[in-house]
Design a protein around this motif. Structure first.
Motif: not given
Length: 250
Positions: A53, A80-81
């Motif tokens: 993340y 992600t992100r």
């Protein structure tokens, strides 16, 4: 070598001795980097490598975690992100493919598609595509064949009905929509497979940044519809992949 199944297959095939296999299995199942404890046995337990993340980590922390996973034999790593600015810094140290709209980076090559069938990712409107792409790219990084059906919301229902063959042949569907979130109920009433609804923060004032769509989806009268959090394309993609990879045990 971090996958126990791979280790056992190597022993069976004669490319790894029993003692070497035992040593590999005994190796520490995590690596403590000080700022992160990297789970090296995640794929052994759950079938999926630890996902990074990126939103609240520094570029240096992301590089350290990814290098730890690569060093321990992981071939495909999902971040992600990850903002564009952070991605540019991370890319100085690690090679990956970056998808700006979805804020997704994929390290390594995509795995073979080994799911039970196709996963459909559908959106109500064009404004929902970034969240849908987060789901679709997550699915592809986890070894699924994805069919994208975008901008087929209820304000023009004929657009969705023209894709009934894809809807009817899917093994699981991810329905991404903002506004009143009606797309999930419509698809849920057409499909004979699980539907995962993703409310998005797209809409006018009383959409309350996706809360209206979330509540509508939670109150869907279509059986078989489950709901993830607002804008959580990754969570929907991950769950859809688990459903698409279910095997009969024993």
């Amino acid at each position: 070598m971090s996958n126990i199944k791979d280790i056992l297959e190597s022993v069976k095939g004669g490319t790894l001795s029993v003692d070497e296999a035992l040593l590999s299995i005994k190796e520490k199942p995590f690596e403590d980097l000080g700022y992160a404890v990297v789970d090296l046995h995640r794929r052994c337990r759950q079938g999926v490598t630890e996902v990074v993340y990126g939103a609240s980590k520094t570029p240096e922390q992301i590089v350290g975690i990814v290098n730890s996973l690569l060093k321990n034999g992981e071939k495909t790593i999902l971040i992600t992100r990850l903002s564009k600015e952070k991605a540019e810094i991370v890319k100085r140290s690690i090679s990956f493919t970056y998808y700006e709209g979805a804020k997704i980076a994929i390290v390594g090559s995509l795995p073979e598609k080994d799911g039970n069938g196709k996963v459909v990712v559908a959106t109500g409107g064009t404004s929902d595509i970034d969240v849908a792409e987060e789901a679709a790219l997550t699915l592809e990084a986890l070894g699924n064949e994805v069919v994208r059906i975008y901008d087929v919301g209820v304000s023009g229902l004929h657009r969705l009905l023209s894709r009934l063959d894809d809807i009817m042949s899917a093994s699981v569907i991810v329905a991404v929509a903002g506004m009143e979130g009606a797309l999930a109920s419509v698809i849920g009433g057409l499909a004979d497979c699980p539907v995962i609804a993703v409310p998005t923060s797209v809409g006018y004032g009383t959409c309350f940044n996706g809360l209206s769509a979330l509540l509508s989806m939670l109150n869907s009268c279509a059986s078989g519809v489950s709901v993830v959090n607002i804008d959580n394309g990754f969570g929907a993609g991950y769950q859809a992949s688990m459903i698409n990879h279910v095997r009969i045990k024993g």
